[in-house]
Motif scaffolding. Sequence first.
Motif, short mmCIF file in Angstrom:
data_model
loop_
_atom_site.label_atom_id
_atom_site.label_comp_id
_atom_site.label_asym_id
_atom_site.label_seq_id
_atom_site.Cartn_x
_atom_site.Cartn_y
_atom_site.Cartn_z
N THR A 46 0.79 -1.24 0.00
CA THR A 46 0.00 0.00 0.00
C THR A 46 0.82 1.28 0.00
O THR A 46 0.29 2.34 -0.33
CB THR A 46 -0.94 0.04 1.22
N LEU A 47 2.09 1.21 0.37
CA LEU A 47 2.87 2.44 0.52
C LEU A 47 4.08 2.52 -0.40
O LEU A 47 4.95 3.35 -0.22
CB LEU A 47 3.31 2.59 1.99
N VAL A 48 4.12 1.66 -1.40
CA VAL A 48 5.18 1.73 -2.40
C VAL A 48 4.72 2.73 -3.46
O VAL A 48 3.59 2.66 -3.95
CB VAL A 48 5.44 0.34 -3.03
N PRO A 49 5.60 3.66 -3.82
CA PRO A 49 5.20 4.69 -4.80
C PRO A 49 4.79 4.10 -6.15
O PRO A 49 5.37 3.14 -6.63
CB PRO A 49 6.46 5.54 -4.96
N GLU A 50 3.76 4.73 -6.71
CA GLU A 50 3.31 4.39 -8.07
C GLU A 50 3.27 5.66 -8.92
O GLU A 50 2.48 5.77 -9.83
CB GLU A 50 1.93 3.74 -8.03
N GLY A 51 4.06 6.62 -8.56
CA GLY A 51 4.08 7.91 -9.23
C GLY A 51 4.33 8.98 -8.20
O GLY A 51 5.05 8.77 -7.23
N SER A 52 3.69 10.14 -8.39
CA SER A 52 3.83 11.21 -7.41
C SER A 52 2.45 11.80 -7.15
O SER A 52 1.53 11.65 -7.93
CB SER A 52 4.79 12.29 -7.91
N GLY A 53 2.34 12.49 -6.01
CA GLY A 53 1.06 13.09 -5.65
C GLY A 53 0.06 12.04 -5.22
O GLY A 53 0.43 10.97 -4.74
N TRP A 54 -1.21 12.34 -5.41
CA TRP A 54 -2.27 11.41 -5.06
C TRP A 54 -3.53 11.79 -5.83
O TRP A 54 -3.62 12.87 -6.41
CB TRP A 54 -2.54 11.40 -3.55
N ALA A 55 -4.48 10.88 -5.87
CA ALA A 55 -5.77 11.15 -6.51
C ALA A 55 -6.87 10.78 -5.53
O ALA A 55 -6.69 9.88 -4.69
CB ALA A 55 -5.90 10.33 -7.80
N TRP A 56 -7.99 11.46 -5.62
CA TRP A 56 -9.12 11.20 -4.73
C TRP A 56 -10.03 10.16 -5.38
O TRP A 56 -10.43 10.29 -6.53
CB TRP A 56 -9.90 12.48 -4.47
#
Length: 161
Positions: A46-56
């Motif tokens: 769940t906490l490994v990056p998949e890019g940057s930022g976040w989406a709702w």
Amino acid sequence: MAADPCSPVLVLDRPGTARPVPEAPGRRLLLGAALALALAVVASLTLVPEGSGWAWGAPLTELHWYLTGLASPTTLLQLVGNLLLLAVPAALAVRLWPALAHPARLAVAALAAGGTIEVLQFLLPLGRVVSPVDALLNAAGAVLAGLLVAAADRTGTDSTA
């Protein structure tokens, strides 16, 4: 090692009878280590990056996606994955701390765990979707797993064997 009164181990002599027996040496240590490993797996998922930022992840949109996509392998994988994400840690936690088996305590702990994952995904630049629906599905799976383990423990069935 004497049995821990907070973590009784029961042996069924005959149907309907149970007697406390000494806890196996190192059982709590083993459960604690297994719980730590399970939580490390959850963190890696769940906490490994998949890019940057976040989406709702808008809750109504996600609920519609789940309900209309049950025939899709992708939707089913997401649904089952969310339900199972915290199941092993919950089962181990109930084994380690039997008082956690109370449904209200278990629900609070499960919601806190699922919510914490989503908050961390929001706060850290991981490129993840922050979803209250995911948190609720994670909690639902954790509560179900914890209650199943608690029920098995009450009947003297070893659900970890």
